[in-house]
Design an enzyme around this catalytic site. Sequence first.
Site, PDB file in Angstrom:
ATOM      1  N   HIS A  58      13.823 121.975  -0.844  1.00  0.00           N
ATOM      2  CA  HIS A  58      14.347 123.121  -0.098  1.00  0.00           C
ATOM      3  C   HIS A  58      15.835 122.943   0.233  1.00  0.00           C
ATOM      4  O   HIS A  58      16.298 121.850   0.529  1.00  0.00           O
ATOM      5  CB  HIS A  58      13.501 123.436   1.133  1.00  0.00           C
ATOM      6  CG  HIS A  58      13.551 122.473   2.279  1.00  0.00           C
ATOM      7  ND1 HIS A  58      14.518 122.526   3.248  1.00  0.00           N
ATOM      8  CD2 HIS A  58      12.726 121.457   2.644  1.00  0.00           C
ATOM      9  CE1 HIS A  58      14.278 121.592   4.157  1.00  0.00           C
ATOM     10  NE2 HIS A  58      13.205 120.913   3.817  1.00  0.00           N
ATOM     11  N   ASP A 160      17.645 116.289   5.691  1.00  0.00           N
ATOM     12  CA  ASP A 160      16.509 117.202   5.493  1.00  0.00           C
ATOM     13  C   ASP A 160      17.089 118.563   5.151  1.00  0.00           C
ATOM     14  O   ASP A 160      17.524 119.283   6.047  1.00  0.00           O
ATOM     15  CB  ASP A 160      15.664 117.243   6.765  1.00  0.00           C
ATOM     16  CG  ASP A 160      14.516 118.224   6.704  1.00  0.00           C
ATOM     17  OD1 ASP A 160      14.222 118.732   5.609  1.00  0.00           O
ATOM     18  OD2 ASP A 160      13.913 118.488   7.761  1.00  0.00           O
ATOM     19  N   GLU A 190      12.289 127.012   3.846  1.00  0.00           N
ATOM     20  CA  GLU A 190      11.193 126.067   4.099  1.00  0.00           C
ATOM     21  C   GLU A 190      11.007 125.829   5.586  1.00  0.00           C
ATOM     22  O   GLU A 190       9.884 125.772   6.090  1.00  0.00           O
ATOM     23  CB  GLU A 190      11.465 124.738   3.382  1.00  0.00           C
ATOM     24  CG  GLU A 190      10.283 123.755   3.410  1.00  0.00           C
ATOM     25  CD  GLU A 190      10.260 122.810   4.599  1.00  0.00           C
ATOM     26  OE1 GLU A 190       9.274 122.075   4.743  1.00  0.00           O
ATOM     27  OE2 GLU A 190      11.204 122.798   5.421  1.00  0.00           O
ATOM     28  N   GLU A 191      12.131 125.696   6.285  1.00  0.00           N
ATOM     29  CA  GLU A 191      12.076 125.303   7.707  1.00  0.00           C
ATOM     30  C   GLU A 191      11.438 126.368   8.598  1.00  0.00           C
ATOM     31  O   GLU A 191      11.089 126.094   9.733  1.00  0.00           O
ATOM     32  CB  GLU A 191      13.481 124.957   8.226  1.00  0.00           C
ATOM     33  CG  GLU A 191      14.138 123.757   7.537  1.00  0.00           C
ATOM     34  CD  GLU A 191      13.508 122.411   7.898  1.00  0.00           C
ATOM     35  OE1 GLU A 191      12.582 122.371   8.720  1.00  0.00           O
ATOM     36  OE2 GLU A 191      13.969 121.398   7.334  1.00  0.00           O
ATOM     37  N   ASP A 213      10.805 115.850  -0.270  1.00  0.00           N
ATOM     38  CA  ASP A 213      11.262 116.194   1.080  1.00  0.00           C
ATOM     39  C   ASP A 213      11.372 114.913   1.898  1.00  0.00           C
ATOM     40  O   ASP A 213      10.967 113.841   1.432  1.00  0.00           O
ATOM     41  CB  ASP A 213      10.276 117.177   1.744  1.00  0.00           C
ATOM     42  CG  ASP A 213      10.934 118.069   2.789  1.00  0.00           C
ATOM     43  OD1 ASP A 213      11.912 117.634   3.433  1.00  0.00           O
ATOM     44  OD2 ASP A 213      10.456 119.208   2.981  1.00  0.00           O
ATOM     45  N   HIS A 299      15.544 116.095  12.035  1.00  0.00           N
ATOM     46  CA  HIS A 299      15.936 117.290  12.800  1.00  0.00           C
ATOM     47  C   HIS A 299      16.909 116.967  13.929  1.00  0.00           C
ATOM     48  O   HIS A 299      17.058 117.763  14.861  1.00  0.00           O
ATOM     49  CB  HIS A 299      14.732 118.087  13.310  1.00  0.00           C
ATOM     50  CG  HIS A 299      14.047 118.840  12.187  1.00  0.00           C
ATOM     51  ND1 HIS A 299      13.100 119.818  12.409  1.00  0.00           N
ATOM     52  CD2 HIS A 299      14.172 118.758  10.845  1.00  0.00           C
ATOM     53  CE1 HIS A 299      12.688 120.300  11.243  1.00  0.00           C
ATOM     54  NE2 HIS A 299      13.324 119.663  10.278  1.00  0.00           N
TER      55      HIS A 299
HETATM   56 CO    CO Z   1      12.887 119.891   8.193  1.00  0.00          CO
HETATM   57 ZN    ZN Z   2      12.431 119.320   4.963  1.00  0.00          ZN
END
Ligand code: CO
Ligand code: ZN
Length: 326
Positions: A58, A160, A190-191, A213, A299
């Site tokens: 992603h 990420d 994706e998130e 990922d 994150h």
């Molecule tokens: Co993420």
């Molecule tokens: Zn991710």
Amino acid sequence: MKELLKKLTQACGPSGSEQCIREIIKSELPNYETRTDALGNLIVEKKGPKSKIMFSAHMDEIGIIVTHIDKEGFLRFDFIGGVNPFYLPGERVQFQNGTLGVIGVEKLDKIADLQKSNLYIDIGVESKEEAMKLVKIGDTACFTSPFIDLGNRLVSKAMDNRVACALLIKLMQELPETDNHIVAVFTVQEEVGLRGAKTAAYGIDPDYGLAIDVTATGDTPKAMTMDVSLGKGAAIKVKDNSLLAHPYVKDKLVELAEANNIPYQMEVLEFGGTDAGAIHLNREGVPSGVISVPTRYVHSRSEMVDVRDLDAALALAKAFAKADLK
Ligand code: CO
Ligand code: ZN
């Protein structure tokens, strides 16, 4: 690899606004004819006569979206994706048009009371009129943070999932002709719920799905219990909240890692999801798995990965792309 990762992580692409990332990826794959589907997924194919494998990485990252501008020019916002409010006070944001801001927090009696509604963005103006020249309701921004190289360990925002974008670019650059039909998909959104992967999988109709990922680790002081560590190899996913990896795909990844002396570890994640969660539910079902990159502080603006894990993940992805699948 480090240069590519730096370029990708420093670019801004919150969910729904992935265009900058898509352009960088296209420029890294000049020898391919790429296409962008209706939702913005970037699709790159290397045709072959055997199994059609959809690899996905992603492009989007977590961020914020402006909900309100007050008369002093302070912005209120909602989260895009799984943002942790405790990471935010003092954080810096960058809007699509380049406008910068810092996140402030209202006076609180207890830090435990901190939530989204206590936070605001200060873009350095003194009125709503001034603010509206720079930012509109609905504008999105990403967090900013410089890329730092600690030797084996690299730190940036948006590891990420630019780390997987970099791996998938490398895979397509370095993969020789294969019997398998490889479809690399750089997905959007994706998130916010694996949305790009869902429609891309329908369009591509693959025989197998393989997402790349990041995943969490259990190797920091008083971390949650999790048997994944930085530097111990590519993580082969067993489960997360979106997927129970297909036994055939998971076992094949283990077999390929063993056969090629690629360091690996098994990943059982008690939360979260990846694109494979959407891909495996496509049409009548697609056997799917995930190669994960162990990442600390997921994150946050300082997501940390280990270059040895990146090497292992790339080697495993290549081995799967070339594998003779049933
Ligand atoms: Co993420
Ligand atoms: Zn991710």
